[in-house]
Design a protein around this motif. Structure first.
Motif, PDB file in Angstrom:
ATOM      1  N   ARG A 106       0.835  -1.200   0.000  1.00 15.79           N
ATOM      2  CA  ARG A 106       0.000   0.000   0.000  1.00 15.79           C
ATOM      3  C   ARG A 106       0.872   1.253   0.000  1.00 15.79           C
ATOM      4  O   ARG A 106       1.851   1.360   0.755  1.00 15.79           O
ATOM      5  CB  ARG A 106      -0.903   0.000   1.238  1.00 15.79           C
ATOM      6  N   GLY A 107       0.529   2.197  -0.866  1.00 11.89           N
ATOM      7  CA  GLY A 107       1.249   3.464  -0.944  1.00 11.89           C
ATOM      8  C   GLY A 107       2.530   3.425  -1.737  1.00 11.89           C
ATOM      9  O   GLY A 107       3.254   4.432  -1.789  1.00 11.89           O
ATOM     10  N   ASP A 108       2.828   2.306  -2.380  1.00 10.40           N
ATOM     11  CA  ASP A 108       4.088   2.182  -3.125  1.00 10.40           C
ATOM     12  C   ASP A 108       3.920   2.775  -4.526  1.00 10.40           C
ATOM     13  O   ASP A 108       3.933   2.065  -5.536  1.00 10.40           O
ATOM     14  CB  ASP A 108       4.510   0.713  -3.203  1.00 10.40           C
ATOM     15  N   ARG A 177       4.128  12.072 -11.390  1.00  4.76           N
ATOM     16  CA  ARG A 177       2.945  12.240 -10.562  1.00  4.76           C
ATOM     17  C   ARG A 177       2.327  13.588 -10.891  1.00  4.76           C
ATOM     18  O   ARG A 177       3.022  14.599 -10.995  1.00  4.76           O
ATOM     19  CB  ARG A 177       3.310  12.165  -9.079  1.00  4.76           C
ATOM     20  N   SER A 178       1.018  13.608 -11.088  1.00  9.50           N
ATOM     21  CA  SER A 178       0.357  14.844 -11.508  1.00  9.50           C
ATOM     22  C   SER A 178      -0.634  15.352 -10.476  1.00  9.50           C
ATOM     23  O   SER A 178      -1.517  16.152 -10.798  1.00  9.50           O
ATOM     24  CB  SER A 178      -0.350  14.633 -12.854  1.00  9.50           C
ATOM     25  N   GLU A 185      -4.214   9.388  -5.937  1.00 11.26           N
ATOM     26  CA  GLU A 185      -3.027   9.798  -6.685  1.00 11.26           C
ATOM     27  C   GLU A 185      -3.236   9.569  -8.181  1.00 11.26           C
ATOM     28  O   GLU A 185      -3.882   8.601  -8.603  1.00 11.26           O
ATOM     29  CB  GLU A 185      -1.799   9.010  -6.225  1.00 11.26           C
ATOM     30  N   THR A 186      -2.657  10.465  -8.971  1.00 13.70           N
ATOM     31  CA  THR A 186      -2.751  10.372 -10.422  1.00 13.70           C
ATOM     32  C   THR A 186      -1.364  10.471 -11.035  1.00 13.70           C
ATOM     33  O   THR A 186      -0.556  11.317 -10.638  1.00 13.70           O
ATOM     34  CB  THR A 186      -3.635  11.502 -10.996  1.00 13.70           C
ATOM     35  N   LEU A 187      -1.092   9.587 -11.989  1.00 13.61           N
ATOM     36  CA  LEU A 187       0.156   9.629 -12.748  1.00 13.61           C
ATOM     37  C   LEU A 187      -0.164  10.051 -14.182  1.00 13.61           C
ATOM     38  O   LEU A 187      -1.249   9.767 -14.697  1.00 13.61           O
ATOM     39  CB  LEU A 187       0.831   8.259 -12.760  1.00 13.61           C
ATOM     40  N   GLN A 188       0.795  10.709 -14.823  1.00 17.14           N
ATOM     41  CA  GLN A 188       0.617  11.116 -16.219  1.00 17.14           C
ATOM     42  C   GLN A 188       1.844  10.720 -17.029  1.00 17.14           C
ATOM     43  O   GLN A 188       2.967  11.067 -16.664  1.00 17.14           O
ATOM     44  CB  GLN A 188       0.394  12.619 -16.331  1.00 17.14           C
ATOM     45  N   ALA A 189       1.600   9.985 -18.105  1.00 15.76           N
ATOM     46  CA  ALA A 189       2.682   9.565 -18.994  1.00 15.76           C
ATOM     47  C   ALA A 189       2.466  10.143 -20.389  1.00 15.76           C
ATOM     48  O   ALA A 189       1.326  10.218 -20.868  1.00 15.76           O
ATOM     49  CB  ALA A 189       2.755   8.042 -19.070  1.00 15.76           C
ATOM     50  N   VAL A 190       3.544  10.573 -21.017  1.00 11.91           N
ATOM     51  CA  VAL A 190       3.516  11.048 -22.404  1.00 11.91           C
ATOM     52  C   VAL A 190       4.322  10.067 -23.246  1.00 11.91           C
ATOM     53  O   VAL A 190       5.409   9.644 -22.840  1.00 11.91           O
ATOM     54  CB  VAL A 190       4.107  12.470 -22.523  1.00 11.91           C
ATOM     55  N   TRP A 191       3.786   9.676 -24.403  1.00 12.56           N
ATOM     56  CA  TRP A 191       4.429   8.658 -25.212  1.00 12.56           C
ATOM     57  C   TRP A 191       4.225   8.928 -26.701  1.00 12.56           C
ATOM     58  O   TRP A 191       3.330   9.681 -27.093  1.00 12.56           O
ATOM     59  CB  TRP A 191       3.881   7.274 -24.863  1.00 12.56           C
ATOM     60  N   ASP A 192       5.076   8.316 -27.507  1.00  5.56           N
ATOM     61  CA  ASP A 192       4.977   8.401 -28.975  1.00  5.56           C
ATOM     62  C   ASP A 192       4.771   7.000 -29.535  1.00  5.56           C
ATOM     63  O   ASP A 192       5.494   6.068 -29.176  1.00  5.56           O
ATOM     64  CB  ASP A 192       6.247   9.000 -29.574  1.00  5.56           C
ATOM     65  N   SER A 216      -5.751   3.501  -7.121  1.00  3.93           N
ATOM     66  CA  SER A 216      -6.725   3.137  -6.097  1.00  3.93           C
ATOM     67  C   SER A 216      -6.445   3.903  -4.811  1.00  3.93           C
ATOM     68  O   SER A 216      -5.429   4.603  -4.688  1.00  3.93           O
ATOM     69  CB  SER A 216      -6.648   1.629  -5.828  1.00  3.93           C
ATOM     70  N   GLU A 217      -7.329   3.759  -3.845  1.00  2.21           N
ATOM     71  CA  GLU A 217      -7.131   4.429  -2.560  1.00  2.21           C
ATOM     72  C   GLU A 217      -5.863   3.934  -1.873  1.00  2.21           C
ATOM     73  O   GLU A 217      -5.235   4.665  -1.114  1.00  2.21           O
ATOM     74  CB  GLU A 217      -8.347   4.199  -1.661  1.00  2.21           C
ATOM     75  N   ASP A 218      -5.481   2.687  -2.139  1.00  3.34           N
ATOM     76  CA  ASP A 218      -4.245   2.143  -1.569  1.00  3.34           C
ATOM     77  C   ASP A 218      -3.002   2.605  -2.324  1.00  3.34           C
ATOM     78  O   ASP A 218      -1.871   2.324  -1.904  1.00  3.34           O
ATOM     79  CB  ASP A 218      -4.287   0.610  -1.558  1.00  3.34           C
ATOM     80  N   SER A 219      -3.213   3.286  -3.456  1.00  7.58           N
ATOM     81  CA  SER A 219      -2.106   3.813  -4.272  1.00  7.58           C
ATOM     82  C   SER A 219      -1.135   2.734  -4.724  1.00  7.58           C
ATOM     83  O   SER A 219       0.073   2.973  -4.826  1.00  7.58           O
ATOM     84  CB  SER A 219      -1.351   4.914  -3.503  1.00  7.58           C
ATOM     85  N   ASN A 220      -1.637   1.541  -4.998  1.00 12.23           N
ATOM     86  CA  ASN A 220      -0.745   0.483  -5.495  1.00 12.23           C
ATOM     87  C   ASN A 220      -1.323  -0.258  -6.707  1.00 12.23           C
ATOM     88  O   ASN A 220      -0.718  -1.204  -7.190  1.00 12.23           O
ATOM     89  CB  ASN A 220      -0.418  -0.509  -4.383  1.00 12.23           C
TER      90      ASN A 220
END
Length: 246
Positions: A106-108, A177-178, A185-192, A216-220
């Protein structure tokens, strides 16, 4: 049907025009005394109403285009599934030997980022090879052409593309991390992404995309995987019609 959508559009446009005319023609008490240039103000209001009408119609057109593209993609995907396209690749991936990483604590969040990076290295968007342990089974997936829930369905749909790709390439540009959304928590990736297709005119598909990963709420684990592209869904489909290399 389309005629119902058309009638709704005309009805909405009619109400908007009516509201604009009422706004222009109605003059509040002492308006001329308070504002000598009321005629100019009325013309400006009329221009704003016209701009609002154009914006509304453009928005409705984009919605129609989006529905048409989504319908084409869903229909084509279902046709390929019925024809058994990609089934061999899907079965091979599903039944072949796999090393299942342990679930993250959790939280990783750092661990999630590292595993997403590993997925990009194996081109998960163009191969369907993905680390199942960081996705919820009912994860929500969306891009400019279609949306649905279910990790297994996402992998199945991607397997349909494999027989049609030539020299596919997926390059991760960045992932960060955005912030937080809805308390998660939200992550953002940019790709081609770049690939040719096995059609006689060898069209080339080129897209720069951004993927939002809502954890998720557990951030994993990932609960939502939402893509946006630097082209619309319709423009992406039009790339298929353009000749590529000989």
């Amino acid at each position: 049907g389309s005629w119902m959508q058309s009638s709704v559009v005309h009805s909405q446009a009619g109400r908007l025009r009516s509201g604009c005319h009422q706004l222009i023609n109605s003059t509040p008490p002492d308006a001329h005394a308070l504002r000598p240039g009321c005629r100019t103000t009325g013309q400006r209001t009329h221009m704003l109403c016209q701009a609002g009408q154009r914006s509304s119609m453009r928005s409705q057109k984009r919605q129609k285009d989006g529905l048409l593209v989504a319908g084409l993609v869903v229909g084509l995907t279902e046709l390929l599934r019925v024809l058994g396209v990609g089934k061999e690749a899907f079965d091979e991936q599903s039944q072949g030997p796999q090393v299942t990483p342990r679930r993250l604590w959790r939280g990783d969040i750092r661990g999630v980022v590292q595993r997403i990076k590993a997925d990009y290295k194996q081109g998960y968007i163009i191969t369907g090879k993905i680390d199942d342990t960081i996705y919820e089974p009912d994860c929500f997936f969306a891009d400019p052409t279609v949306s649905f829930s279910g990790l297994a369905l996402w992998k199945r749909n991607l397997s349909l593309l494999v027989p049609f790709l030539i020299d596919p390439s997926l390059q991760l540009v960045s992932i960060n991390r955005s912030g937080r959304a809805e308390g998660r928590e939200t992550l953002q990736a940019v790709w081609d992404l770049s690939t040719y297709l096995t059609l006689p005119w060898r069209p080339r598909i080129q897209i720069r995309g951004t993927t939002e990963y809502l954890l998720s709420e557990d951030s994993n684990t990932v609960e939502e995987h939402i893509e946006s592209w630097d082209v619309s869904g319709a423009e992406a489909l039009l790339q298929i019609l353009r000749p590529g290399r000989p």
